[in-house]
Design an enzyme around this catalytic site. Structure first.
Site, PDB file in Angstrom:
ATOM      1  N   THR A 285       0.902  -1.157   0.038  1.00 52.35           N
ATOM      2  CA  THR A 285       0.138   0.164   0.044  1.00 52.35           C
ATOM      3  C   THR A 285       0.958   1.265   0.095  1.00 52.35           C
ATOM      4  O   THR A 285       0.328   2.422  -0.315  1.00 52.35           O
ATOM      5  CB  THR A 285      -0.937   0.234   1.274  1.00 52.35           C
ATOM      6  OG1 THR A 285      -0.198   0.033   2.611  1.00 52.35           O
ATOM      7  CG2 THR A 285      -1.668  -1.008   1.182  1.00 52.35           C
TER       8      THR A 285
ATOM      9  N   GLY B 239       1.619  -7.042   5.827  1.00 46.22           N
ATOM     10  CA  GLY B 239       1.286  -8.443   6.088  1.00 46.22           C
ATOM     11  C   GLY B 239       1.684  -8.708   7.696  1.00 46.22           C
ATOM     12  O   GLY B 239       1.669  -9.781   7.890  1.00 46.22           O
TER      13      GLY B 239
ATOM     14  N   GLU C   3       0.090  -8.535  10.150  1.00 45.00           N
ATOM     15  CA  GLU C   3      -0.953  -9.364  10.923  1.00 45.00           C
ATOM     16  C   GLU C   3      -1.374 -10.822  10.427  1.00 45.00           C
ATOM     17  O   GLU C   3      -2.226 -11.564  10.848  1.00 45.00           O
ATOM     18  CB  GLU C   3      -2.492  -8.585  10.721  1.00 45.00           C
ATOM     19  CG  GLU C   3      -2.473  -7.373  11.594  1.00 45.00           C
ATOM     20  CD  GLU C   3      -1.352  -6.358  11.747  1.00 45.00           C
ATOM     21  OE1 GLU C   3      -1.206  -5.730  10.584  1.00 45.00           O
ATOM     22  OE2 GLU C   3      -0.792  -6.061  12.701  1.00 45.00           O
TER      23      GLU C   3
ATOM     24  N   ASP D 161       1.078  -4.335  18.523  1.00 40.46           N
ATOM     25  CA  ASP D 161       1.117  -3.764  17.160  1.00 40.46           C
ATOM     26  C   ASP D 161       1.393  -2.192  17.133  1.00 40.46           C
ATOM     27  O   ASP D 161       1.090  -1.616  16.205  1.00 40.46           O
ATOM     28  CB  ASP D 161      -0.464  -3.733  16.577  1.00 40.46           C
ATOM     29  CG  ASP D 161      -0.598  -3.472  15.196  1.00 40.46           C
ATOM     30  OD1 ASP D 161       0.377  -3.454  14.490  1.00 40.46           O
ATOM     31  OD2 ASP D 161      -1.631  -3.268  14.699  1.00 40.46           O
TER      32      ASP D 161
ATOM     33  N   TRP E  45      -0.692   5.844   9.901  1.00 42.29           N
ATOM     34  CA  TRP E  45       0.318   6.336   8.708  1.00 42.29           C
ATOM     35  C   TRP E  45       0.048   7.857   8.376  1.00 42.29           C
ATOM     36  O   TRP E  45       1.008   8.112   7.321  1.00 42.29           O
ATOM     37  CB  TRP E  45      -0.107   5.213   7.419  1.00 42.29           C
ATOM     38  CG  TRP E  45      -1.474   5.449   7.056  1.00 42.29           C
ATOM     39  CD1 TRP E  45      -2.549   4.542   7.371  1.00 42.29           C
ATOM     40  CD2 TRP E  45      -1.870   6.388   6.011  1.00 42.29           C
ATOM     41  NE1 TRP E  45      -3.468   5.075   6.757  1.00 42.29           N
ATOM     42  CE2 TRP E  45      -3.335   6.109   5.861  1.00 42.29           C
ATOM     43  CE3 TRP E  45      -1.334   7.564   5.369  1.00 42.29           C
ATOM     44  CZ2 TRP E  45      -4.206   6.745   4.973  1.00 42.29           C
ATOM     45  CZ3 TRP E  45      -1.961   8.328   4.631  1.00 42.29           C
ATOM     46  CH2 TRP E  45      -3.527   7.694   4.548  1.00 42.29           C
TER      47      TRP E  45
ATOM     48  N   HIS F  80     -15.628  -6.243   7.887  1.00 39.40           N
ATOM     49  CA  HIS F  80     -16.808  -5.695   8.179  1.00 39.40           C
ATOM     50  C   HIS F  80     -17.229  -5.345   9.397  1.00 39.40           C
ATOM     51  O   HIS F  80     -18.363  -5.263   9.489  1.00 39.40           O
ATOM     52  CB  HIS F  80     -17.567  -7.350   7.606  1.00 39.40           C
ATOM     53  CG  HIS F  80     -17.433  -7.954   6.204  1.00 39.40           C
ATOM     54  ND1 HIS F  80     -18.177  -7.341   5.470  1.00 39.40           N
ATOM     55  CD2 HIS F  80     -16.835  -8.728   5.817  1.00 39.40           C
ATOM     56  CE1 HIS F  80     -18.143  -7.655   4.264  1.00 39.40           C
ATOM     57  NE2 HIS F  80     -17.266  -8.869   4.520  1.00 39.40           N
TER      58      HIS F  80
ATOM     59  N   MET G 106     -14.896 -10.612  -2.129  1.00 40.82           N
ATOM     60  CA  MET G 106     -15.223 -11.584  -0.997  1.00 40.82           C
ATOM     61  C   MET G 106     -14.824 -12.870  -1.321  1.00 40.82           C
ATOM     62  O   MET G 106     -15.458 -13.775  -2.060  1.00 40.82           O
ATOM     63  CB  MET G 106     -16.551 -11.289  -0.803  1.00 40.82           C
ATOM     64  CG  MET G 106     -17.384 -12.415   0.241  1.00 40.82           C
ATOM     65  SD  MET G 106     -16.384 -12.114   1.785  1.00 40.82           S
ATOM     66  CE  MET G 106     -17.121 -13.776   2.474  1.00 40.82           C
TER      67      MET G 106
HETATM   68 CA    CA Z   1       0.031  -3.907  12.215  1.00 42.15          CA
END
Ligand code: CA
Length: 699
Positions: A176, A192, A194, A316, A406, A628, A667
């Site tokens: 991204t 990536g 996570e 995180d 970010w 979601h 999806m």
């Molecule tokens: Ca992260």
């Protein structure tokens, strides 16, 4: 023939390309010189200050700022990009890694390029399918794509010059972030963290896309130990257990900066993966170089120094946030500093030549640390924060989104202030004691998102909303203290632009695009953009006229994962993706905003069991919530499952969720990870959640 072409070139230069590099296009010297009318690199200059010397638009006349032109975009996901402006054209990237070029004065579309990313790759993206921008070098532009490619385009017509795959596409890597180019080397990382992957950045030759070097941020399997460079051998000593089997994390998904004099490239390294250190590295350890700032030589990718912001990260707390370089007067000496406000809530000032810590202080509230120890250069950890080791839930402040995400900061060299887009929220970290990696579809954090989900209790939700906000903070990096702060209703807001006109520009998640006085934070202008803003604005000048440009369009991690409960405040904000461009006296108008279309909250009768709901709750937290919405409260960017007509039929639900009927839309099917019974338990959980929220009065 020749004299005529030269005459045209001379004419074009009269029109304002005095600093441009002529036939060489974009060069290192041209980026370093940072011509005032252009925006040649992600952070405007290599030091990424996002400060423009343009001052035609000022605190005095900003009230006359109006819409010059706008362009509708062909995606409706979160827009995160920083446009570049080169030779009178503005280049943007949109969600799904698409690139477009416009005449920067008239708004006329010149070309567009779609890398045709298979939409199924969106399921590997933790935080929406945004893209933060292109990099420019010579006559080319470079874009990283959600499916892990790096693509070179001809700047003139958008045709593909080369296209390389930078990741193992069988793993959950995504791109991204915007590439940066140093000395003809295009540098790109990936995300990536996570999903249990190993982080790295790679350099490619701008001419032909040939791979030049790769820099891993964490050690690999012991099989590789014999040949690994010294910096990875020392890092290996800070890890325990079979960490390499889980990837380790440390993805370099966003920030970089470059000092041309020192010839050092700085990269921001992401969180440990899985999050819970007790799972990732049993017995502890700092786990280098996760959550670190690392300086490397751009020529060969050699390690120079590192500073770890969150040793042994378990929350995180990435150090991928904006890295900004500046020269500051500190204790009577001019210091070449590097500054960062990472997720963990501390603001760091480092000597960028050596990596020496100059100062640190918290710019946001923290429960995970009780202070900072300048002797050790480490945060003073709250022992209760180690939820994996204690086995007890921990209410973390900041939460996983961080006190700063970010969204880029900006600098004012006249005020000596760094402006930070901040976030305030709490998050309960709960270890998942039965956790097993899922290499197919699973979120691999080692924590229980289900236990952290917002309960269906009106009072708790009210309190959570009240405790959740965004902010625009002016931070004095020399004194390490706050000068002023503006509180914003939405958690996630746009990045920042600072100008010599004494202005700070920022868009908000609510859709307001505003200008503030840099010296005191008073609001002097605003525009209703009709949709949420998370991207940072830029500014440029053509034929003596200054323009402000910003991409708008709701989305990003917070809008989709915390959708209806805490992110959108007070009502959901639609996605109307556009590029907006402003100038003094601009009198353009946006078309009337459409009504926000939502399906009614009208679930089928609940016929499941408590066991199904319980099982479904856990699975929803691990597999569904990130796109979601927490506790099945969806955003308006991606479907709110509580309102989905598919809930009616177990069979249709299975076709979508298990078989992947709608994979072309993004999806994917979860049949490789979940059983049919588990998929049905997800349906029962969502139906139960829909009834709970209906009982709370939601329509
Ligand atoms: Ca992260």
């Amino acid at each position: 023939m020749w004299p005529r072409i030269l005459a045209v070139a001379a004419f074009l230069c009269v029109a304002g390309c005095s600093d441009s590099g002529g036939d060489d296009g974009v060069t290192g010297a041209r980026i370093v010189s940072a011509p005032e009318g252009e925006w040649l690199s992600y952070g405007r200059d290599y030091g990424e200050q996002r400060y423009s010397p343009l001052a035609s638009i000022s605190t005095e006349n900003v009230g006359e700022l109006g819409l010059a032109w706008f362009a509708d975009l062909d995606t409706n996901r979160g827009q995160e990009g920083t446009p570049l402006v080169i030779d009178g054209k503005i280049y943007i990237t949109t969600a799904w890694s698409m690139v477009k070029a416009y005449d920067a004065k008239s708004g006329e579309l010149i070309w567009e390029y779609d890398p045709e990313v298979p939409r199924a790759f969106g399921a590997k993206a933790c935080c929406d399918v945004g893209n933060r921008g292109v990099a420019a070098w010579g006559d080319k532009l470079f874009v990283g794509t959600i499916d892990g490619r790096l693509i070179a385009l001809d700047r003139e017509d958008g045709s593909v010059k080369w296209d390389v795959v930078t990741v193992d596409q069988n793993k959950a890597y995504t791109i991204t972030g915007a590439p940066r180019v140093v000395n003809g080397k295009v540098i790109i990382g990936n995300g990536g963290g996570e999903y249990a992957v190993r982080g790295y950045i790679t350099a490619y030759d701008a001419d032909d896309g040939k791979q030049l070097w790769r820099f891993y941020t964490v050690p690999g399997s012991p099989d590789e130990a014999e040949d690994e460079p010294e910096y990875l051998a020392s890092a290996r000593k800070t890890w325990n257990g079979e960490f390499w089997k889980l990837g380790g994390g440390g993805t370099v998904w966003d920030s970089m900066a470059y000092d041309a004099e020192l010839d050092l490239l700085y990269i921001g390294v992401g969180n440990g993966s899985p999050w819970d250190r007790a799972v990732r590295s049993p017995g502890g350890g700092d786990n280098l170089y996760i959550s670190s700032i690392v300086a490397i030589k751009p020529d060969d990718g050699a390690y120079v120094w590192h500073y770890q912001t969150t040793p042994g990260d378990a929350w995180d707390y990435t150090a991928t946030q904006h890295i900004m370089l500046a020269d500051l007067e500190i204790d009577g000496a001019t210091r070449k500093v590097l500054m960062q406000a990472p997720k963990n809530g501390f603001f760091y000032v480092l000597d960028r030549a050596t990596g020496e810590l100059i100062s640190a202080n918290n710019y946001a509230p923290q429960t995970w640390a009780t202070g900072f120890d300048m002797k050790t250069g480490r945060p003073i950890e709250n022992p209760a924060a180690r939820y994996g080791e204690t086995g007890k839930p921990f209410l973390g402040v900041p939460g996983p989104p961080g006190a700063h995400g970010w969204a880029p900061m900006a600098f004012s060299p006249t005020e000596n202030l760094v402006f930070i887009p901040t976030m305030s929220m709490a998050y309960p970290y709960v270890a998942d004691t039965d956790w097993k990696p899922d290499w197919k579809r699973g979120f691999n954090t080692g924590t229980k998102f289900s236990e952290a989900a917002m309960p269906a209790d009106a009072e708790v939700r009210k309190q959570a909303r009240a405790a959740t906000s965004g902010g625009l903070v002016a931070w004095d990096p020399i004194k390490q203290e706050e000068r002023w702060r503006v509180k914003l209703p939405n958690l996630a807001n746009g990045g920042l632009l600072s100008t010599a006109g004494g202005l700070i520009f920022q868009g908000q998640g609510t859709g307001e695009f505003s200008a503030y006085k840099a010296n005191d934070g008073s609001k002097v202008w605003s525009f209703a953009a009709q949709t949420g803003i998370i991207a940072p604005p830029i500014t440029y000048m053509i034929e003596g006229e200054q323009y402000i440009a910003v991409l708008v369009g709701s989305g990003g991690a917070m809008a989709i994962s915390a959708g209806g409960i805490i992110a959108d405040n007070p009502v959901p904000v639609p996605n109307i993706s556009r590029l907006l461009v402003f100038r003094l006296g601009g009198d353009g108008k946006l078309p009337d905003a459409p009504e926000l279309a939502r399906l009614p909250l009208d679930p089928p009768a609940f016929k499941g069991t408590a066991e199904q709901v319980n099982a479904g709750k856990y699975l929803y937290g691990r597999y569904c919530g990130i796109c979601h919405g927490d506790a099945a409260v969806g955003s308006v960017v991606l479907p709110d499952l509580r309102r989905s007509p598919v809930l009616e039929s177990a069979d249709t639900w299975k076709q979508v969720v298990y078989d992947g009927l709608l994979e072309a839309n993004g999806m994917v099917g979860f049949g490789e990870s979940l059983s049919e019974d588990q998929v049905e338990s997800l349906r029962q959980y969502v139906i139960a959640r829909a009834h709970e929220d209906k009982a709370l009065g939601e329509k």
